[in-house]
Design a protein around this motif. Structure first.
Motif, PDB file in Angstrom:
ATOM      1  N   ARG A 124      17.454 -14.315  36.413  1.00 47.13           N
ATOM      2  CA  ARG A 124      16.021 -14.572  36.320  1.00 47.13           C
ATOM      3  C   ARG A 124      15.278 -13.306  35.893  1.00 47.13           C
ATOM      4  NH1 ARG A 124      13.976 -17.326  41.714  1.00 47.13           N
ATOM      5  NH2 ARG A 124      15.465 -15.871  42.665  1.00 47.13           N
ATOM      6  N   VAL A 125      14.103 -13.506  35.284  1.00 49.01           N
ATOM      7  CA  VAL A 125      13.311 -12.399  34.751  1.00 49.01           C
ATOM      8  C   VAL A 125      11.896 -12.518  35.296  1.00 49.01           C
ATOM      9  CG1 VAL A 125      12.396 -11.305  32.671  1.00 49.01           C
ATOM     10  CG2 VAL A 125      14.699 -12.298  32.656  1.00 49.01           C
ATOM     11  N   ALA A 126      11.358 -11.390  35.766  1.00 51.62           N
ATOM     12  CA  ALA A 126       9.997 -11.347  36.304  1.00 51.62           C
ATOM     13  C   ALA A 126       9.181 -10.329  35.524  1.00 51.62           C
ATOM     14  CB  ALA A 126      10.007 -10.984  37.782  1.00 51.62           C
ATOM     15  N   LEU A 127       7.932 -10.675  35.266  1.00 50.81           N
ATOM     16  CA  LEU A 127       6.965  -9.764  34.660  1.00 50.81           C
ATOM     17  C   LEU A 127       5.946  -9.412  35.731  1.00 50.81           C
ATOM     18  CD1 LEU A 127       5.499  -8.331  32.306  1.00 50.81           C
ATOM     19  CD2 LEU A 127       4.467 -10.543  31.725  1.00 50.81           C
ATOM     20  N   ILE A 128       5.788  -8.119  36.016  1.00 49.12           N
ATOM     21  CA  ILE A 128       4.915  -7.660  37.091  1.00 49.12           C
ATOM     22  C   ILE A 128       3.847  -6.756  36.505  1.00 49.12           C
ATOM     23  CG2 ILE A 128       4.801  -6.440  39.307  1.00 49.12           C
ATOM     24  CD1 ILE A 128       8.187  -7.479  37.993  1.00 49.12           C
ATOM     25  N   THR A 129       2.579  -7.176  36.568  1.00 48.04           N
ATOM     26  CA  THR A 129       1.511  -6.301  36.105  1.00 48.04           C
ATOM     27  C   THR A 129       1.172  -5.305  37.213  1.00 48.04           C
ATOM     28  OG1 THR A 129      -0.318  -7.702  36.869  1.00 48.04           O
ATOM     29  CG2 THR A 129       0.595  -8.173  34.692  1.00 48.04           C
ATOM     30  N   GLY A 130       0.733  -4.127  36.786  1.00 43.49           N
ATOM     31  CA  GLY A 130       0.527  -3.069  37.776  1.00 43.49           C
ATOM     32  C   GLY A 130       1.829  -2.686  38.444  1.00 43.49           C
ATOM     33  N   GLY A 131       2.922  -2.840  37.728  1.00 39.54           N
ATOM     34  CA  GLY A 131       4.244  -2.660  38.320  1.00 39.54           C
ATOM     35  C   GLY A 131       4.579  -1.234  38.700  1.00 39.54           C
ATOM     36  N   ALA A 132       3.846  -0.257  38.149  1.00 39.73           N
ATOM     37  CA  ALA A 132       4.143   1.141  38.469  1.00 39.73           C
ATOM     38  C   ALA A 132       3.424   1.623  39.711  1.00 39.73           C
ATOM     39  CB  ALA A 132       3.776   2.034  37.283  1.00 39.73           C
ATOM     40  N   GLY A 133       2.516   0.814  40.267  1.00 42.11           N
ATOM     41  CA  GLY A 133       1.782   1.208  41.468  1.00 42.11           C
ATOM     42  C   GLY A 133       2.570   0.966  42.732  1.00 42.11           C
ATOM     43  N   GLY A 134       1.958   1.273  43.863  1.00 40.97           N
ATOM     44  CA  GLY A 134       2.671   1.174  45.133  1.00 40.97           C
ATOM     45  C   GLY A 134       3.106  -0.237  45.469  1.00 40.97           C
ATOM     46  N   TYR A 154      14.882 -10.602  26.814  1.00 39.69           N
ATOM     47  CA  TYR A 154      15.598 -11.366  27.837  1.00 39.69           C
ATOM     48  C   TYR A 154      15.787 -12.848  27.503  1.00 39.69           C
ATOM     49  CZ  TYR A 154      14.697  -7.264  30.712  1.00 39.69           C
ATOM     50  OH  TYR A 154      14.651  -5.990  31.204  1.00 39.69           O
ATOM     51  N   GLY A 155      14.992 -13.373  26.586  1.00 46.73           N
ATOM     52  CA  GLY A 155      15.143 -14.773  26.220  1.00 46.73           C
ATOM     53  C   GLY A 155      14.546 -15.755  27.201  1.00 46.73           C
ATOM     54  N   ARG A 156      13.818 -15.268  28.207  1.00 50.67           N
ATOM     55  CA  ARG A 156      13.233 -16.164  29.202  1.00 50.67           C
ATOM     56  C   ARG A 156      12.228 -15.404  30.063  1.00 50.67           C
ATOM     57  NH1 ARG A 156      17.887 -18.271  32.777  1.00 50.67           N
ATOM     58  NH2 ARG A 156      16.177 -19.020  34.111  1.00 50.67           N
ATOM     59  N   LEU A 157      11.394 -16.164  30.763  1.00 55.60           N
ATOM     60  CA  LEU A 157      10.505 -15.620  31.776  1.00 55.60           C
ATOM     61  C   LEU A 157      10.430 -16.631  32.897  1.00 55.60           C
ATOM     62  CD1 LEU A 157       8.462 -13.507  32.807  1.00 55.60           C
ATOM     63  CD2 LEU A 157       6.672 -14.797  31.609  1.00 55.60           C
ATOM     64  N   ASP A 158      10.830 -16.198  34.092  1.00 57.44           N
ATOM     65  CA  ASP A 158      10.873 -17.087  35.257  1.00 57.44           C
ATOM     66  C   ASP A 158       9.712 -16.879  36.211  1.00 57.44           C
ATOM     67  OD1 ASP A 158      14.011 -18.224  35.370  1.00 57.44           O
ATOM     68  OD2 ASP A 158      13.769 -16.286  34.375  1.00 57.44           O
ATOM     69  N   ILE A 159       9.245 -15.635  36.331  1.00 59.96           N
ATOM     70  CA  ILE A 159       8.261 -15.293  37.352  1.00 59.96           C
ATOM     71  C   ILE A 159       7.207 -14.374  36.754  1.00 59.96           C
ATOM     72  CG2 ILE A 159       7.889 -14.240  39.622  1.00 59.96           C
ATOM     73  CD1 ILE A 159      10.995 -14.618  40.037  1.00 59.96           C
ATOM     74  N   ARG A 180       9.503 -23.745  30.390  1.00 56.68           N
ATOM     75  CA  ARG A 180      10.839 -23.944  29.795  1.00 56.68           C
ATOM     76  C   ARG A 180      11.963 -23.701  30.784  1.00 56.68           C
ATOM     77  NH1 ARG A 180       8.520 -21.665  25.061  1.00 56.68           N
ATOM     78  NH2 ARG A 180       9.262 -19.578  25.609  1.00 56.68           N
ATOM     79  N   VAL A 181      11.776 -22.776  31.741  1.00 62.47           N
ATOM     80  CA  VAL A 181      12.872 -22.459  32.657  1.00 62.47           C
ATOM     81  C   VAL A 181      13.040 -23.506  33.754  1.00 62.47           C
ATOM     82  CG1 VAL A 181      12.725 -19.980  32.221  1.00 62.47           C
ATOM     83  CG2 VAL A 181      11.414 -20.976  34.117  1.00 62.47           C
ATOM     84  N   GLY A 182      12.059 -24.381  33.927  1.00 67.24           N
ATOM     85  CA  GLY A 182      12.204 -25.482  34.871  1.00 67.24           C
ATOM     86  C   GLY A 182      11.785 -25.186  36.294  1.00 67.24           C
ATOM     87  N   ASP A 183      11.698 -23.910  36.669  1.00 67.77           N
ATOM     88  CA  ASP A 183      11.262 -23.539  38.020  1.00 67.77           C
ATOM     89  C   ASP A 183      10.390 -22.294  37.934  1.00 67.77           C
ATOM     90  OD1 ASP A 183      11.014 -23.585  40.800  1.00 67.77           O
ATOM     91  OD2 ASP A 183      12.790 -22.350  41.107  1.00 67.77           O
ATOM     92  N   GLY A 184       9.433 -22.321  37.014  1.00 64.75           N
ATOM     93  CA  GLY A 184       8.578 -21.171  36.795  1.00 64.75           C
ATOM     94  C   GLY A 184       7.652 -20.911  37.971  1.00 64.75           C
ATOM     95  N   ARG A 185       7.357 -19.634  38.196  1.00 62.59           N
ATOM     96  CA  ARG A 185       6.500 -19.238  39.314  1.00 62.59           C
ATOM     97  C   ARG A 185       5.410 -18.280  38.821  1.00 62.59           C
ATOM     98  NH1 ARG A 185       9.414 -19.985  44.104  1.00 62.59           N
ATOM     99  NH2 ARG A 185      11.096 -21.467  43.700  1.00 62.59           N
TER     100      ARG A 185
END
Length: 287
Positions: A8-18, A79-84, A129-134
């Motif tokens: 699974r692949v997650a995209l996190i904004t503000g990912g460099a913060g605490g 990655y070919g996908r985005l799940d979270i 597309r991934v079927g269980d997106g969050r």
């Protein structure tokens, strides 16, 4: 380059913060690849070095909405996908409303409210597309309870909470599980800056929670999706009860403020003891 079909692949904004880093650590422990989107390249470099090969950093100004499709395209290409999607990036301004510039106000509205809504809309096709997106949002108790001198921040968090509640209730139609985590004051560099720059003292009524407390609720949201989760349940009941009688807030706030002032003084002293802030020329500053 793509990952295996099962990763699974997650995209996190503000990912460099605490909070962002704490969330990424939890995701990586579950075998989830993380893409950290943040405007601070140096912080991204430190975060990805700390998190290891399962983390990729992307420097981006999230308020440039024309760049958001490129961000999602990069995730698909790699990655070919985005799940979270984790909408975590946020800022808060200090100073009186009437003294803030229009540009400053719009910047806070864009990063806290418009950017996560636009990014969520653009991410919908990939998540479907991934079927269980969050979609999981870091909102705030400031999205339930208004605090003096935080009008713009409260507006963004009230708005984001409302938008994501509506989208979450439509999950049967669009097929994506959407929820929000509602933390109170959390010890991050942003909170430390607020503490020394005259931010709202009401948020220091209780000792700040840690980023890991917020991250645990994000992991719970993955395991048991729901519309909202709170790191501190007792605080959620307090603010919701107070909002049953909003006309009483002008009388309640002074009582809360006394406690907040004492908590703010204790927190500054705690930061000083830990070497995180110092007094120089009579002013507090980050070490």
């Amino acid at each position: 380059m793509t990952t295996s079909a099962t990763a699974r692949v997650a995209l996190i904004t503000g990912g460099a913060g605490g909070i962002g880093r704490a969330i990424c650590r939890g995701l990586i422990e579950r075998g989830i690849q993380c893409v950290l989107a943040d405007r601070d390249q140096a912080a991204l470099d430190r975060a990805t070095m700390e998190l290891g090969p399962s983390a990729t950093g992307v420097a981006i100004d999230l308020t440039d909405f024309n760049k958001l499709p490129d961000l999602l395209a990069l995730v698909q290409e790699r990655y070919g996908r985005l799940d979270i999607l984790i909408n975590n990036a946020a800022i808060t301004g200090t100073g009186h409303f009437e003294e803030r510039s229009v540009e400053n106000i719009l910047g806070e509205l864009n990063i806290n409210l418009l950017s996560p809504i636009v990014l969520t809309r653009l991410a919908f096709p990939a998540l479907q597309r991934v079927g269980d997106g969050r979609v999981i949002n870091t909102v705030s108790l400031g999205g339930i309870f208004p605090l003096p001198e935080t009008g713009i921040y409260s507006a963004t968090k009230f708005g984001l909470r409302g938008a994501m509640l509506c989208l979450g209730m439509d999950a049967e139609r669009h097929g994506i599980k959407i929820g929000s985590v509602m933390p109170s004051a959390t010890e991050t560099p942003m909170l430390m800056r607020e503490a020394i720059e005259g931010g709202n003292t009401l948020q220091f009524m209780d000792p700040p929670q840690q980023p890991e407390d917020v991250a645990r609720q994000v992991m719970r949201m993955l395991d048991s999706p729901c519309l909202e989760r709170y790191p501190r349940i007792s605080e959620s009941w307090t603010v919701r009860l107070a909002m049953l009688v909003p006309n009483m807030l002008p009388r309640l706030i002074p009582l809360f403020r006394k406690k907040g002032l004492r908590g703010h003084a204790r927190y500054l002293e705690s930061l000083r003891r830990r070497g995180l802030v110092q007094v120089r020329a009579g002013k507090w500053e980050l070490s």
